[in-house]
Design an enzyme around this catalytic site. Sequence first.
Site, PDB file in Angstrom:
ATOM      1  N   ASN A  42      -6.921  -1.750  14.662  1.00  0.00           N
ATOM      2  CA  ASN A  42      -8.330  -1.941  14.311  1.00  0.00           C
ATOM      3  C   ASN A  42      -8.534  -3.194  13.449  1.00  0.00           C
ATOM      4  O   ASN A  42      -9.621  -3.421  12.930  1.00  0.00           O
ATOM      5  CB  ASN A  42      -8.882  -0.711  13.578  1.00  0.00           C
ATOM      6  CG  ASN A  42      -8.212  -0.482  12.222  1.00  0.00           C
ATOM      7  OD1 ASN A  42      -7.312  -1.225  11.831  1.00  0.00           O
ATOM      8  ND2 ASN A  42      -8.653   0.528  11.498  1.00  0.00           N
ATOM      9  N   ASP A  80       0.846  -1.194   0.000  1.00  0.00           N
ATOM     10  CA  ASP A  80       0.000   0.000   0.000  1.00  0.00           C
ATOM     11  C   ASP A  80       0.880   1.241   0.000  1.00  0.00           C
ATOM     12  O   ASP A  80       2.106   1.132   0.088  1.00  0.00           O
ATOM     13  CB  ASP A  80      -0.951  -0.001   1.220  1.00  0.00           C
ATOM     14  CG  ASP A  80      -0.262  -0.346   2.544  1.00  0.00           C
ATOM     15  OD1 ASP A  80       0.983  -0.434   2.559  1.00  0.00           O
ATOM     16  OD2 ASP A  80      -0.955  -0.513   3.554  1.00  0.00           O
ATOM     17  N   HIS A 116      -6.894  -3.875  10.590  1.00  0.00           N
ATOM     18  CA  HIS A 116      -6.646  -3.748   9.149  1.00  0.00           C
ATOM     19  C   HIS A 116      -5.418  -4.557   8.737  1.00  0.00           C
ATOM     20  O   HIS A 116      -4.496  -4.777   9.530  1.00  0.00           O
ATOM     21  CB  HIS A 116      -6.561  -2.272   8.701  1.00  0.00           C
ATOM     22  CG  HIS A 116      -5.336  -1.514   9.102  1.00  0.00           C
ATOM     23  ND1 HIS A 116      -5.338  -0.143   9.292  1.00  0.00           N
ATOM     24  CD2 HIS A 116      -4.060  -1.906   9.334  1.00  0.00           C
ATOM     25  CE1 HIS A 116      -4.124   0.263   9.607  1.00  0.00           C
ATOM     26  NE2 HIS A 116      -3.326  -0.796   9.646  1.00  0.00           N
ATOM     27  N   GLU A 118      -9.439  -1.378   5.636  1.00  0.00           N
ATOM     28  CA  GLU A 118     -10.013  -0.964   6.905  1.00  0.00           C
ATOM     29  C   GLU A 118     -11.258  -1.799   7.230  1.00  0.00           C
ATOM     30  O   GLU A 118     -11.787  -2.496   6.356  1.00  0.00           O
ATOM     31  CB  GLU A 118     -10.360   0.533   6.842  1.00  0.00           C
ATOM     32  CG  GLU A 118      -9.168   1.455   6.549  1.00  0.00           C
ATOM     33  CD  GLU A 118      -8.210   1.612   7.737  1.00  0.00           C
ATOM     34  OE1 GLU A 118      -8.068   0.672   8.535  1.00  0.00           O
ATOM     35  OE2 GLU A 118      -7.587   2.680   7.854  1.00  0.00           O
TER      36      GLU A 118
HETATM   37  P1  PGA Z   1       2.691  -0.776  12.741  1.00  0.00           P
HETATM   38  O1  PGA Z   1       1.529  -0.834  11.658  1.00  0.00           O
HETATM   39  O2  PGA Z   1       3.687  -1.820  12.336  1.00  0.00           O
HETATM   40  O3  PGA Z   1       3.242   0.598  12.603  1.00  0.00           O
HETATM   41  O4  PGA Z   1       2.065  -1.074  14.068  1.00  0.00           O
HETATM   42  C1  PGA Z   1       0.967  -2.075  11.375  1.00  0.00           C
HETATM   43  C2  PGA Z   1      -0.085  -1.916  10.312  1.00  0.00           C
HETATM   44  O5  PGA Z   1      -0.800  -0.907  10.330  1.00  0.00           O
HETATM   45  O6  PGA Z   1      -0.206  -2.814   9.461  1.00  0.00           O
END
Ligand code: PGA
Length: 222
Positions: free
Chosen positions: A122, A63, A124, A129
């Site tokens: 959350n 992404d 994702h 999302e």
């Molecule tokens: P993070 O993000 O490694 O910064 O916790 C994980 C994600 O959003 O996939």
Amino acid sequence: MTDKREALSELAAQKLVEQIRKKPNSNLGLPTGRTPVTMYRHIVRLSREFGLDWSEVHCFALDDYLETLEEYSFQKYLEKNLYQHIGISAANTHNPRFNDDYDQLIEKHGGLDLTVLGIGANGHIAFNEPGTPEASYTQCIWLDESSRNSLKGGFPEDSDVPTKAVTMGISTILSSKSIIMLAFGEEKKEILKRAFDNGVDPTIPASFLVLHKNVSILTDCD
Ligand code: PGA
């Protein structure tokens, strides 16, 4: 960085390097964020140790943000943490921001062999999302408020935190032959449990991974 996180990051790096040694023209789905930084450090180290040949490897960023400061983009992150250290040709590094039909591009190269994922608080995966359906492919999305909150602190001003991103879809991710999820820290414990203990729940995108036959979850959450 705890010893356990260091060891799990190294294990993920070993699996990725093993994938390339087994199949030199591997297609990799690559994450960004805080979690995989140490994995990339180990990939770079192992790559040097083994004299790994990246010439036929294709890397696909999961992404990227849209309309953000370029220095905060995932393209820059991957260049800084991986690409510039392994001498991979720019033509072999792909980003959904620069491709109109990312799924077709992935398909054209023979599909993803190994995809590494993090998980958002959350639930994702990439920037799919809560509420994203299984039948989703690479698309532009609005970032969830909780995703934006967790990004604060990483940008000069809260107002710089992006609102939009482009992300591989759930189907794109599930099409990968194998998947590794990295999840570190107390803040991921609850969501991991909810994602994997109760079957598919579209309000927790990571729960779609229960449909996949080859997922390794590397976590320091007990
Ligand atoms: P993070 O993000 O490694 O910064 O916790 C994980 C994600 O959003 O996939």
